[in-house]
Scaffold this motif. Structure first.
Motif, PDB file in Angstrom:
ATOM      1  N   ILE A   1     -36.838  32.615  52.488  1.00 36.02           N
ATOM      2  CA  ILE A   1     -36.993  33.690  51.231  1.00 36.02           C
ATOM      3  C   ILE A   1     -38.090  34.394  51.454  1.00 36.02           C
ATOM      4  O   ILE A   1     -39.267  34.150  51.311  1.00 36.02           O
ATOM      5  CB  ILE A   1     -37.070  33.192  49.680  1.00 36.02           C
TER       6      ILE A   1
ATOM      7  N   ALA B   1     -29.194  23.110  46.897  1.00 32.50           N
ATOM      8  CA  ALA B   1     -30.013  23.103  47.698  1.00 32.50           C
ATOM      9  C   ALA B   1     -31.673  22.826  46.969  1.00 32.50           C
ATOM     10  O   ALA B   1     -31.648  23.195  45.693  1.00 32.50           O
ATOM     11  CB  ALA B   1     -30.064  24.263  48.611  1.00 32.50           C
ATOM     12  N   VAL B   2     -32.437  22.510  47.657  1.00 29.55           N
ATOM     13  CA  VAL B   2     -33.931  22.180  47.202  1.00 29.55           C
ATOM     14  C   VAL B   2     -34.400  23.423  46.567  1.00 29.55           C
ATOM     15  O   VAL B   2     -34.849  23.323  45.310  1.00 29.55           O
ATOM     16  CB  VAL B   2     -34.829  21.702  47.950  1.00 29.55           C
ATOM     17  N   CYS B   3     -34.233  24.667  46.805  1.00 29.54           N
ATOM     18  CA  CYS B   3     -34.575  25.732  46.304  1.00 29.54           C
ATOM     19  C   CYS B   3     -33.823  26.274  44.858  1.00 29.54           C
ATOM     20  O   CYS B   3     -34.550  26.504  43.900  1.00 29.54           O
ATOM     21  CB  CYS B   3     -34.308  27.040  47.109  1.00 29.54           C
TER      22      CYS B   3
HETATM   23  S1  SF4 Z   1     -34.007  25.741  50.816  1.00 28.39           S
HETATM   24 FE1  SF4 Z   1     -32.693  27.067  49.939  1.00 28.39          FE
HETATM   25  S2  SF4 Z   1     -33.221  29.091  50.657  1.00 28.39           S
HETATM   26 FE2  SF4 Z   1     -34.440  27.532  52.204  1.00 28.39          FE
HETATM   27  S3  SF4 Z   1     -33.127  27.247  53.717  1.00 28.39           S
HETATM   28 FE3  SF4 Z   1     -32.397  25.534  52.412  1.00 28.39          FE
HETATM   29  S4  SF4 Z   1     -30.697  26.725  51.137  1.00 28.39           S
HETATM   30 FE4  SF4 Z   1     -31.969  28.471  52.109  1.00 28.39          FE
END
Ligand code: SF4
Ligand code: SF4
Length: 281
Positions: A194, A240-242
């Protein structure tokens, strides 16, 4: 057509979220993203959403069960539960004499699969952008990290769509922000995907959104999943963690309505440290 009765029916059919937009809100889109390219008589675009229950994310949050999300948060939710809701609402519209085109949420990045059959139409298949449409239907916004956010559930829902020739009263656009932006939120990506920023404007609403390197997301082992429909589609980041971070942060700051007795994040988050070689992707 009575929009209130239609919404009541949709809720009885399982919809958690219903947004109605007149076709005039889509006039700035190119032909390849225009609902009227699919159904020229479209007067109204209806977005139907069902929540991803918070418990569906629990196995991924603890790092001990990923299949629950794949079933109840991804394939079964989209292709069984939400599809049934969408189909029942389409039947309701057609029982009342209005044509209803049900659309699954397929990736807008899918390239055309064929040649144009008439000079004035785009090549099949026209793939609409559901996040963009949900914004036009007043359901929420695109958050800084690229997740579609609603005031009800934050990032945890899935949408389908109906195009209809029924004239329905549109919902108001939602101009107030749900996402506080990176200055007031812990934006977290262990892979550094990001970064950068761009401004997206939809129906006069400006949203500052980070530029995400989806090549990193496609390699991410922190709860991201491959796009279930097409390799050109973005990876599914909702578990996902984000995105789990985003959910926890929105809940803790009281920015979403569906609140719980206990906070989502109960323990320090697990992270798989990775080095992504972009030259190999
Ligand atoms: S944490 Fe989210 S934004 Fe970061 S690489 Fe994994 S999926 Fe992509
Ligand atoms: S993590 Fe924070 S900044 Fe990112 S989309 Fe969610 S609320 Fe917005």
């Amino acid at each position: 057509m009575d929009d209130l009765r239609l919404k009541e029916f949709a809720r009885e059919a399982g919809a958690d979220l219903i947004g109605i937009a007149g076709i005039d809100r889509f006039k700035d889109l190119p032909q390849e993203k225009d609902p009227q390219a699919i159904f020229p008589e479209t007067k109204t675009v209806i977005l139907l959403g069902r929540r991803i229950t918070r418990g569906t994310l629990r196995g991924v949050e603890e790092g001990t069960n990923f299949y629950n999300y794949l079933a109840f948060g991804q394939s079964w939710l989209s292709e069984r539960f939400l599809a049934l809701t969408t189909f029942q609402v389409a039947e309701y519209l057609e029982d009342n004499g209005w044509e209803a085109v049900p659309l699954p949420n397929l990736p807008p990045e899918v390239p055309p699969m064929g040649v144009r059959v008439k000079p004035d139409t785009p090549a099949p298949n026209v793939m609409l952008d559901f996040d963009d449409a949900a914004c036009r239907a007043g359901l929420g916004e695109i958050g800084y990290c690229g997740f579609f956010l609603t005031p009800e559930f934050g990032p945890r829902q899935r949408f389908q769509m109906i195009l209809t020739d029924a004239p329905l009263k549109p919902d108001g656009l939602r101009m107030e922000r749900i996402c506080p932006g990176p200055g007031q939120c812990q934006v977290f990506c262990p892979l550094g995907a990001i970064k950068g920023e761009k401004v997206i404007t939809i129906c006069g609403k400006n949203m500052v959104v980070a530029q995400t390197d989806y090549r990193r997301c496609s390699e991410c082992k922190n709860g991201a999943m491959a796009n279930p429909y097409h390799p050109a589609g973005k990876p599914d980041r909702l578990a996902a963690v984000c995105c789990r971070n985003c959910l926890d942060s929105l809940e803790r700051s009281g920015r979403i309505k569906n609140q719980f007795q206990l906070s989502f994040r109960q323990r320090p988050v697990w992270v798989v440290e990775q080095t992504v070689d972009l030259f190999k992707i």
